[in-house]
Each structure stands twice: as C-alpha cells, then as structure tokens.
Design a protein around this motif. Structure first.
Motif, PDB file in Angstrom:
ATOM      1  N   GLY A 146       0.814  -1.184   0.000  1.00  0.00           N
ATOM      2  CA  GLY A 146       0.000   0.000   0.000  1.00  0.00           C
ATOM      3  C   GLY A 146       0.862   1.254   0.000  1.00  0.00           C
ATOM      4  N   CYS A 147       0.201   2.364  -0.051  1.00  0.00           N
ATOM      5  CA  CYS A 147       0.906   3.651  -0.138  1.00  0.00           C
ATOM      6  C   CYS A 147       1.265   4.227   1.234  1.00  0.00           C
ATOM      7  CB  CYS A 147       0.066   4.653  -0.926  1.00  0.00           C
ATOM      8  SG  CYS A 147      -1.491   5.084  -0.132  1.00  0.00           S
ATOM      9  N   VAL A 148       0.657   3.731   2.291  1.00  0.00           N
ATOM     10  CA  VAL A 148       0.884   4.317   3.617  1.00  0.00           C
ATOM     11  C   VAL A 148       2.352   4.228   4.061  1.00  0.00           C
ATOM     12  CG1 VAL A 148       0.270   4.198   6.065  1.00  0.00           C
ATOM     13  CG2 VAL A 148      -1.512   4.067   4.323  1.00  0.00           C
ATOM     14  N   PRO A 149       3.015   3.078   3.925  1.00  0.00           N
ATOM     15  CA  PRO A 149       4.433   3.064   4.325  1.00  0.00           C
ATOM     16  C   PRO A 149       5.267   4.066   3.532  1.00  0.00           C
ATOM     17  CG  PRO A 149       3.612   0.821   4.097  1.00  0.00           C
ATOM     18  CD  PRO A 149       2.537   1.738   3.557  1.00  0.00           C
ATOM     19  N   GLY A 150       4.927   4.275   2.266  1.00  0.00           N
ATOM     20  CA  GLY A 150       5.641   5.252   1.449  1.00  0.00           C
ATOM     21  C   GLY A 150       5.449   6.668   1.954  1.00  0.00           C
ATOM     22  N   ILE A 151       4.227   6.973   2.399  1.00  0.00           N
ATOM     23  CA  ILE A 151       3.953   8.315   2.945  1.00  0.00           C
ATOM     24  C   ILE A 151       4.754   8.531   4.222  1.00  0.00           C
ATOM     25  CG2 ILE A 151       2.157   9.743   4.008  1.00  0.00           C
ATOM     26  CD1 ILE A 151       0.963   9.579   1.438  1.00  0.00           C
ATOM     27  N   VAL A 152       4.773   7.531   5.096  1.00  0.00           N
ATOM     28  CA  VAL A 152       5.527   7.653   6.345  1.00  0.00           C
ATOM     29  C   VAL A 152       7.024   7.783   6.033  1.00  0.00           C
ATOM     30  CG1 VAL A 152       6.109   6.526   8.535  1.00  0.00           C
ATOM     31  CG2 VAL A 152       3.745   6.501   7.712  1.00  0.00           C
ATOM     32  N   LEU A 153       7.491   7.058   5.033  1.00  0.00           N
ATOM     33  CA  LEU A 153       8.900   7.177   4.633  1.00  0.00           C
ATOM     34  C   LEU A 153       9.205   8.586   4.120  1.00  0.00           C
ATOM     35  CD1 LEU A 153      11.645   5.812   4.170  1.00  0.00           C
ATOM     36  CD2 LEU A 153      10.842   5.205   1.885  1.00  0.00           C
ATOM     37  N   ILE A 154       8.323   9.134   3.325  1.00  0.00           N
ATOM     38  CA  ILE A 154       8.495  10.511   2.834  1.00  0.00           C
ATOM     39  C   ILE A 154       8.559  11.479   4.013  1.00  0.00           C
ATOM     40  CG2 ILE A 154       7.324  12.397   1.613  1.00  0.00           C
ATOM     41  CD1 ILE A 154       6.363  10.228  -0.403  1.00  0.00           C
ATOM     42  N   MET A 155       7.718  11.239   5.017  1.00  0.00           N
ATOM     43  CA  MET A 155       7.699  12.113   6.191  1.00  0.00           C
ATOM     44  C   MET A 155       9.024  12.080   6.949  1.00  0.00           C
ATOM     45  SD  MET A 155       3.830  11.456   7.591  1.00  0.00           S
ATOM     46  CE  MET A 155       3.799  12.802   8.788  1.00  0.00           C
ATOM     47  N   SER A 156       9.774  11.005   6.815  1.00  0.00           N
ATOM     48  CA  SER A 156      11.046  10.895   7.529  1.00  0.00           C
ATOM     49  C   SER A 156      12.138  11.751   6.889  1.00  0.00           C
ATOM     50  CB  SER A 156      11.498   9.432   7.575  1.00  0.00           C
ATOM     51  OG  SER A 156      11.937   8.992   6.299  1.00  0.00           O
ATOM     52  N   ARG A 157      11.882  12.243   5.699  1.00  0.00           N
ATOM     53  CA  ARG A 157      12.881  13.062   5.000  1.00  0.00           C
ATOM     54  C   ARG A 157      12.833  14.500   5.488  1.00  0.00           C
ATOM     55  NH1 ARG A 157      11.517  10.077  -0.506  1.00  0.00           N
ATOM     56  NH2 ARG A 157      12.778   8.230  -0.091  1.00  0.00           N
ATOM     57  N   ASN A 158      13.850  15.257   5.151  1.00  0.00           N
ATOM     58  CA  ASN A 158      13.929  16.662   5.541  1.00  0.00           C
ATOM     59  C   ASN A 158      13.092  17.487   4.561  1.00  0.00           C
ATOM     60  OD1 ASN A 158      14.641  18.984   6.800  1.00  0.00           O
ATOM     61  ND2 ASN A 158      16.680  19.108   5.873  1.00  0.00           N
ATOM     62  N   LEU A 159      11.816  17.611   4.829  1.00  0.00           N
ATOM     63  CA  LEU A 159      10.885  18.305   3.938  1.00  0.00           C
ATOM     64  C   LEU A 159      10.740  19.767   4.338  1.00  0.00           C
ATOM     65  CD1 LEU A 159       8.027  15.631   3.858  1.00  0.00           C
ATOM     66  CD2 LEU A 159       9.870  15.927   2.203  1.00  0.00           C
ATOM     67  N   ASN A 160      10.493  20.621   3.358  1.00  0.00           N
ATOM     68  CA  ASN A 160      10.199  22.011   3.686  1.00  0.00           C
ATOM     69  C   ASN A 160       8.722  22.112   4.104  1.00  0.00           C
ATOM     70  OD1 ASN A 160       8.541  22.342   1.350  1.00  0.00           O
ATOM     71  ND2 ASN A 160      10.333  22.824   0.121  1.00  0.00           N
ATOM     72  N   VAL A 161       8.325  23.269   4.578  1.00  0.00           N
ATOM     73  CA  VAL A 161       6.981  23.445   5.124  1.00  0.00           C
ATOM     74  C   VAL A 161       5.907  23.144   4.087  1.00  0.00           C
ATOM     75  CG1 VAL A 161       5.363  25.148   6.086  1.00  0.00           C
ATOM     76  CG2 VAL A 161       7.691  25.036   6.940  1.00  0.00           C
ATOM     77  N   SER A 162       6.065  23.624   2.865  1.00  0.00           N
ATOM     78  CA  SER A 162       5.020  23.389   1.860  1.00  0.00           C
ATOM     79  C   SER A 162       4.898  21.909   1.510  1.00  0.00           C
ATOM     80  CB  SER A 162       5.243  24.248   0.612  1.00  0.00           C
ATOM     81  OG  SER A 162       6.448  23.897  -0.013  1.00  0.00           O
ATOM     82  N   ASP A 163       6.012  21.181   1.498  1.00  0.00           N
ATOM     83  CA  ASP A 163       5.943  19.740   1.249  1.00  0.00           C
ATOM     84  C   ASP A 163       5.257  19.024   2.412  1.00  0.00           C
ATOM     85  OD1 ASP A 163       7.192  20.001  -1.205  1.00  0.00           O
ATOM     86  OD2 ASP A 163       9.183  19.462  -0.437  1.00  0.00           O
ATOM     87  N   ARG A 164       5.530  19.457   3.620  1.00  0.00           N
ATOM     88  CA  ARG A 164       4.872  18.861   4.791  1.00  0.00           C
ATOM     89  C   ARG A 164       3.359  19.082   4.718  1.00  0.00           C
ATOM     90  NH1 ARG A 164       9.038  20.277   9.821  1.00  0.00           N
ATOM     91  NH2 ARG A 164      10.732  18.979   9.003  1.00  0.00           N
ATOM     92  N   VAL A 165       2.961  20.286   4.354  1.00  0.00           N
ATOM     93  CA  VAL A 165       1.531  20.596   4.215  1.00  0.00           C
ATOM     94  C   VAL A 165       0.908  19.683   3.157  1.00  0.00           C
ATOM     95  CG1 VAL A 165      -0.133  22.362   3.486  1.00  0.00           C
ATOM     96  CG2 VAL A 165       1.732  22.958   5.056  1.00  0.00           C
ATOM     97  N   ALA A 166       1.593  19.501   2.032  1.00  0.00           N
ATOM     98  CA  ALA A 166       1.069  18.665   0.955  1.00  0.00           C
ATOM     99  C   ALA A 166       0.924  17.206   1.394  1.00  0.00           C
ATOM    100  CB  ALA A 166       1.972  18.765  -0.274  1.00  0.00           C
ATOM    101  N   VAL A 167       1.908  16.685   2.117  1.00  0.00           N
ATOM    102  CA  VAL A 167       1.834  15.300   2.602  1.00  0.00           C
ATOM    103  C   VAL A 167       0.653  15.138   3.553  1.00  0.00           C
ATOM    104  CG1 VAL A 167       2.995  13.581   4.063  1.00  0.00           C
ATOM    105  CG2 VAL A 167       4.272  14.757   2.261  1.00  0.00           C
ATOM    106  N   LEU A 168       0.504  16.065   4.480  1.00  0.00           N
ATOM    107  CA  LEU A 168      -0.602  15.979   5.440  1.00  0.00           C
ATOM    108  C   LEU A 168      -1.951  16.093   4.746  1.00  0.00           C
ATOM    109  CD1 LEU A 168       0.932  18.083   8.330  1.00  0.00           C
ATOM    110  CD2 LEU A 168       0.554  15.600   8.303  1.00  0.00           C
ATOM    111  N   ALA A 169      -2.048  16.966   3.750  1.00  0.00           N
ATOM    112  CA  ALA A 169      -3.308  17.113   3.004  1.00  0.00           C
ATOM    113  C   ALA A 169      -3.637  15.805   2.285  1.00  0.00           C
ATOM    114  CB  ALA A 169      -3.205  18.277   2.026  1.00  0.00           C
ATOM    115  N   ALA A 170      -2.620  15.129   1.741  1.00  0.00           N
ATOM    116  CA  ALA A 170      -2.852  13.846   1.070  1.00  0.00           C
ATOM    117  C   ALA A 170      -3.367  12.807   2.066  1.00  0.00           C
ATOM    118  CB  ALA A 170      -1.563  13.364   0.406  1.00  0.00           C
ATOM    119  N   VAL A 171      -2.795  12.780   3.257  1.00  0.00           N
ATOM    120  CA  VAL A 171      -3.270  11.848   4.288  1.00  0.00           C
ATOM    121  C   VAL A 171      -4.714  12.172   4.652  1.00  0.00           C
ATOM    122  CG1 VAL A 171      -2.969  11.119   6.699  1.00  0.00           C
ATOM    123  CG2 VAL A 171      -0.965  11.383   5.210  1.00  0.00           C
TER     124      VAL A 171
END
Length: 139
Positions: free
Chosen positions: A1-26
C-alpha cells in the motif's frame, strides 16, 4: 500500500510546503479508515509530533503547517496510538498551545473530540443533534 511510502516521505527533511502537501494527502484518505489506521500504527503521528515541535521553535511561516496538522489530527483514529505516542502528542499539543497563540483553539478543538485518559485516546460520544421541529421540516 501507499501508507508506508507516505511515512517514509515524512522521515525526510521536507520544507513546510511539502509537509503541508503530505498531510493534506493523508487527510484526503478520510473515507478509507484502514489507511488512516495504518498511518497511525505505522508511525505517522510521530512525525506529526516532530513537525509540531519544530513549528513551536520557529513559528514564522508555520501557520499553514499547523492548520493542516490539526485538520489531519481531526480525522485520524488516535485510539490506535500506543501509550508513549499518545503521551507525546498530548505533550506537544499542550506546549504548542501555550507557545503559539493561534494554536490554542485548534488544540482545544482536538481535545474536545477525544477523551484522553491513562495514555490512551478514545472517541467522545458525539453531542446529540438538535432535532428539527416538524413545522420546520414541513416548510
């Protein structure tokens, strides 16, 4: 599934706009409760807590991120958090509430939806809806 991939993306050093986008996708997976459970059980809330702490330390530009954090926390099944993760979320929320004025209402709203006791979240019973009067529904 895609959930482990999302959590893996969250472990990276993301900027604020990328963090907002990841959370909106969740948040947009709200209609798929199994995905939200996997997100919670897979450690996604731990990254949210880290992002809350970072926003508290440097609140400049974090308003949109915090807004999205609390939007996603409203839809997550927090009762699936283990005790340690639940404690960290409550502590981070409380510290954020005291440090960042505009987060106060969001934290109160989140905690009004959940009962937190002995390191666990459980859903509060929803407030009863006011029944429409027969005259109002006939109009």
């Amino acid at each position: 599934g895609c959930v482990p991939g999302i959590v893996l993306i969250m472990s990276r050093n993301l900027n604020v706009s990328d963090r907002v986008a990841v959370l909106a996708a969740v948040r947009r997976t709200e209609a798929q409760p199994g995905r939200l459970v996997r997100f919670v059980e897979g450690g996604g809330v731990g990254y949210i807590v880290m992002w809350m702490k970072a926003a508290r330390r440097s609140p400049a530009g974090a308003h949109e991120l915090l807004r999205e954090i609390f939007r996603v926390l409203r839809v997550l099944p927090l009762q699936h958090l283990d005790k340690a993760a639940a404690d960290r979320l409550v502590q981070a929320s409380d510290r954020l509430r005291r440090k960042v004025k505009y987060a106060e209402k969001a934290v109160q709203d989140l905690l009004s939806r959940w009962k937190y006791s002995k390191g666990r979240f459980s859903k509060k019973a929803p407030a009863p809806l006011a029944e429409a009067s027969p005259a109002a529904s006939a109009a």
